[in-house]
Write an enzyme that holds these catalytic residues in place. Structure first.
Site, PDB file in Angstrom:
ATOM      1  N   HIS A 182       0.833  -1.209   0.000  1.00  7.98           N
ATOM      2  CA  HIS A 182       0.000   0.000   0.000  1.00  7.98           C
ATOM      3  C   HIS A 182       0.861   1.251   0.000  1.00  7.98           C
ATOM      4  O   HIS A 182       1.822   1.359   0.756  1.00  7.98           O
ATOM      5  CB  HIS A 182      -0.997   0.017   1.166  1.00  7.98           C
ATOM      6  CG  HIS A 182      -0.380  -0.240   2.501  1.00  7.98           C
ATOM      7  ND1 HIS A 182      -0.062  -1.511   2.937  1.00  7.98           N
ATOM      8  CD2 HIS A 182      -0.003   0.600   3.484  1.00  7.98           C
ATOM      9  CE1 HIS A 182       0.480  -1.436   4.149  1.00  7.98           C
ATOM     10  NE2 HIS A 182       0.529  -0.166   4.502  1.00  7.98           N
TER      11      HIS A 182
HETATM   12  P1  AMP Z   1       1.504   0.556   7.415  1.00 10.24           P
HETATM   13  O1  AMP Z   1       2.172   0.903   8.695  1.00 10.24           O
HETATM   14  O2  AMP Z   1       2.220   1.151   6.242  1.00 10.24           O
HETATM   15  O3  AMP Z   1       1.221  -0.917   7.254  1.00 10.24           O
HETATM   16  O4  AMP Z   1       0.116   1.309   7.447  1.00 10.24           O
HETATM   17  C1  AMP Z   1      -1.134   0.690   7.525  1.00 10.24           C
HETATM   18  C2  AMP Z   1      -2.187   1.780   7.463  1.00 10.24           C
HETATM   19  O5  AMP Z   1      -3.462   1.148   7.365  1.00 10.24           O
HETATM   20  C3  AMP Z   1      -2.234   2.678   8.712  1.00 10.24           C
HETATM   21  O6  AMP Z   1      -2.100   4.023   8.305  1.00 10.24           O
HETATM   22  C4  AMP Z   1      -3.607   2.377   9.321  1.00 10.24           C
HETATM   23  O7  AMP Z   1      -4.180   3.531   9.882  1.00 10.24           O
HETATM   24  C5  AMP Z   1      -4.413   1.878   8.146  1.00 10.24           C
HETATM   25  N1  AMP Z   1      -5.479   0.921   8.431  1.00 10.24           N
HETATM   26  C6  AMP Z   1      -5.489  -0.052   9.357  1.00 10.24           C
HETATM   27  N2  AMP Z   1      -6.601  -0.814   9.226  1.00 10.24           N
HETATM   28  C7  AMP Z   1      -7.306  -0.311   8.172  1.00 10.24           C
HETATM   29  C8  AMP Z   1      -8.514  -0.661   7.525  1.00 10.24           C
HETATM   30  N3  AMP Z   1      -9.231  -1.713   7.920  1.00 10.24           N
HETATM   31  N4  AMP Z   1      -8.936   0.081   6.477  1.00 10.24           N
HETATM   32  C9  AMP Z   1      -8.209   1.155   6.049  1.00 10.24           C
HETATM   33  N5  AMP Z   1      -7.048   1.530   6.630  1.00 10.24           N
HETATM   34  C10 AMP Z   1      -6.593   0.814   7.674  1.00 10.24           C
END
Ligand code: AMP
Length: 169
Positions: A95
């Site tokens: 992502h």
């Molecule tokens: P990372 O540390 O790059 O894996 O970031 C994961 C991101 O996903 C974080 O910014 C979270 O706030 C976000 N996140 C966690 N769960 C969800 C979800 N179910 N839907 C959308 N975003 C999410």
């Protein structure tokens, strides 16, 4: 599904897709760390940056294009955003973070949150593509460096922003 699969679960719901192309989708970050915080995910099930090689660069360009699209749709300027990846992602499925540089959000609660976007724990899209061009892979940061970056004293990002925009008043 475990908590690390939360993003995959989110993109399965069509109502969560703000933009969708044949290749990737844009969703809102559920716990935004700034006024504008989006995630761009490929439809292909690529677990993380550690599964990329240089053949993925065109895919990364598509993710970036969708990132620029959402900024435009929201009527904002790309210069007010950071676009890139966490060096140590916690959630599954590759992502791209598209996040406004204000970092104003009730969900931005910890030093870890701040430093994950404002130190080398954040790898810009351009830097990641460059890394792939050069090394054909992305390596994990050594634990000592990761700990060091997490412990970096909090540093305001706004002076640099204003200096870059020529606004010193
Ligand atoms: P990372 O540390 O790059 O894996 O970031 C994961 C991101 O996903 C974080 O910014 C979270 O706030 C976000 N996140 C966690 N769960 C969800 C979800 N179910 N839907 C959308 N975003 C999410």
């Amino acid at each position: 599904m475990n908590w690390q699969s939360g993003l995959v679960k989110t993109i399965l719901e069509p109502k969560n897709l703000i933009i969708s192309s044949e290749i990737a989708v844009v969703i809102a970050d559920k716990y935004p760390k700034a006024r504008h915080h989006y995630l761009v995910l490929p439809k292909e099930d690529i677990p993380s940056i550690f599964h990329l090689n240089k053949t993925h660069i065109p895919l990364l360009e598509e993710l970036h294009l969708l990132g620029r699209n959402i900024i435009e749709v929201r009527g904002k300027e790309i210069s007010d955003f950071q676009v890139g990846f966490h060096a140590e992602p916690s959630m599954q499925r590759l992502h791209l973070h598209v996040i406004s540089k204000d970092f104003i959000s009730h969900s931005l609660k910890t030093k870890k949150h701040w430093n994950s976007f404002n130190t080398d724990l954040f790898v810009t899209h351009d830097k990641l593509c460059h890394m792939l061009e050069k090394e054909n892979s992305v390596q994990r940061l050594p634990k000592t460096l990761k700990d060091q970056l997490l412990a970096t004293p909090l540093k305001c990002n706004q002076f640099l922003l204003r200096a870059n925009s020529g606004d010193f008043r």
